[in-house]
Scaffold this active site. Structure first.
Site, mmCIF file in Angstrom:
data_model
loop_
_atom_site.group_PDB
_atom_site.id
_atom_site.type_symbol
_atom_site.label_atom_id
_atom_site.label_comp_id
_atom_site.label_asym_id
_atom_site.label_seq_id
_atom_site.Cartn_x
_atom_site.Cartn_y
_atom_site.Cartn_z
ATOM 1 C CB VAL A 191 1.593 -0.222 4.171
ATOM 2 C CG1 VAL A 191 1.408 -1.419 5.105
ATOM 3 C CG2 VAL A 191 1.005 1.031 4.797
ATOM 4 C CG ASP A 249 -8.306 9.966 6.067
ATOM 5 O OD1 ASP A 249 -9.108 10.356 5.189
ATOM 6 O OD2 ASP A 249 -7.154 9.571 5.799
ATOM 7 C CG PHE A 253 0.755 7.377 5.192
ATOM 8 C CD1 PHE A 253 1.560 6.246 5.147
ATOM 9 C CD2 PHE A 253 -0.559 7.252 4.787
ATOM 10 C CE1 PHE A 253 1.062 5.035 4.704
ATOM 11 C CE2 PHE A 253 -1.058 6.037 4.341
ATOM 12 C CZ PHE A 253 -0.236 4.931 4.304
ATOM 13 N N GLY A 254 3.263 7.781 3.222
ATOM 14 C CA GLY A 254 4.376 6.880 2.956
ATOM 15 C C GLY A 254 3.872 5.558 2.416
ATOM 16 C CE LYS A 296 0.399 4.255 8.481
ATOM 17 N NZ LYS A 296 -0.528 5.247 9.103
ATOM 18 N N GLY A 351 0.823 -1.194 0.000
ATOM 19 C CA GLY A 351 0.000 0.000 0.000
ATOM 20 C C GLY A 351 0.861 1.250 0.000
#
Length: 362
Positions: free
Chosen positions: A59, A171, A56-57, A73, A52
């Protein structure tokens, strides 16, 4: 939990302090991983391990030396914003314990790396099944979709009404609902979450979240409350029922949101036409109608008219006698399958939806 104690420590003194603090605090049974172990588990964050990616970055899937599958993550860059999201997520996850919330296994904070470790969810995210690489397989039948909706609602209800202090997620969306081996829903990603002190009804803050899911008062004025999550859940519920994205592009570049799309069908009583065509008609018509109506209540433009997540769970599970608000009948019109049309003018009960399965349990 004073997260700044490890965020500000020097690299040399950080890891011993983390280990000592976490293992002495029995309220936070986390594991403090070493960077070496997480590099080994994820094959040095190899591209083939990536499961993923977001703002944010990324996974990554991994397997520890003990053979446990994990998801890691990895924040993209070390910045004040990334540091804050890391701290908020670890703080929030340390406070919550619920079968429908993704649990924290541990973390690593050192140098420019901020890593959060979770249980691996073998059935990936809800968005993968609705719009992603597994969408064509249609692994989510109607009863599984209803189960996911109820599980997600129960996780949110816990955040709003049982966690202390209460928590607004900010979110809620399909990519933040993960699915375990039994397709049990796990609400995830608390980087934007807000803690709400007792007696506070709302906060005004910078807008965070995802277009298509944002409540009007939050998107326009930054006014955030539990009802913003309720609105987002209503969008998610329509998405689960219909298989449509929250916002779709029409010819000519015009965009239409899912509430605009569904409203004419509700007004005509054509509830069966809202159901995902991939279900091929294999769904409970009464349940589709009642869940659509619940979603419409959640997405009311006025936050004061939206139900609480306690009420939403109650309605979804068929708790007619315990709910505080009614979804009501407006006229005796028949839809294309001979079902009555419901609206909000006169008291009338929501059709009962059987409880979802609750297998033993991010």
């Amino acid at each position: 939990m004073p997260l700044n104690c490890f965020c500000c420590a020097t690299e040399e003194d950080r890891e011993p302090a983390e280990t000592s603090r976490v293992h002495k605090n029995r309220d936070y049974p986390w594991e403090v991983y070493s960077l070496k172990e997480l590099l080994h588990a994820t094959n040095s964050f190899h591209h083939d391990n990536k499961i993923g990616e977001g703002g944010f970055g990324s996974v990554y899937w991994g397997r520890t030396s003990k053979g446990v599958e994990i998801a890691v993550k990895r924040l993209k860059t070390m910045s004040p914003k990334a540091e804050m999201e890391f701290a908020v997520e670890v703080e929030i996850l340390g406070r919550v314990r619920h079968r429908n919330l993704l649990g924290l296994r541990g973390f690593y904070a050192g140098g420019d790396e901020r890593l959060i470790v979770y249980d691996f969810m073998p059935n990936h995210s809800l968005i993968t099944h609705l719009h992603g690489q597994l969408a064509a397989d249609c692994l989510l039948d109607w009863s599984t979709r209803l189960s996911i909706a109820i599980g997600s609602a129960e996780g949110l209800s816990y955040l709003h009404h049982e966690a202390n202090p209460h928590i607004i997620h900010r979110d809620i969306k399909a990519s933040n609902v993960l699915l375990d081996s039994e397709f049990e829903a796990k609400v995830a990603d608390f980087g934007f979450a807000k803690l709400i002190p007792d007696g506070v009804t709302h906060l005004t803050t910078r807008v965070k979240g995802t277009l298509g899911y944002l409540a009007p008062e939050y998107a326009m004025w930054g006014k955030v409350s539990e009802s913003c999550d309720v609105y987002s859940f209503g969008i998610l519920l329509l998405e689960i029922i219909s298989g449509k994205k929250p916002i779709e592009k029409l010819p000519g570049g015009v965009k239409r949101d899912i509430v605009q799309w569904v409203t004419p069908y509700v007004q005509k009583g054509a509830f069966n036409q809202i159901a995902d065509p991939r279900l091929k008609g294999k769904f409970d018509k009464v349940q589709v109608k009642s869940t659509v109506l619940i979603a419409m209540k959640c997405t009311d433009n006025s936050p004061d008219n939206r139900p609480t997540m306690i009420e939403v769970v109650d309605w979804l599970k068929g708790g007619i006698g315990r709910r505080k608000k009614e979804i009501t009948k407006v006229e005796d019109t028949e839809d294309d399958e001979g079902s009555e049309v419901y609206d909000e003018s006169q008291p009338e009960g929501v059709q009962q939806v059987p409880p979802h399965r609750t297998p033993d349990s991010r």
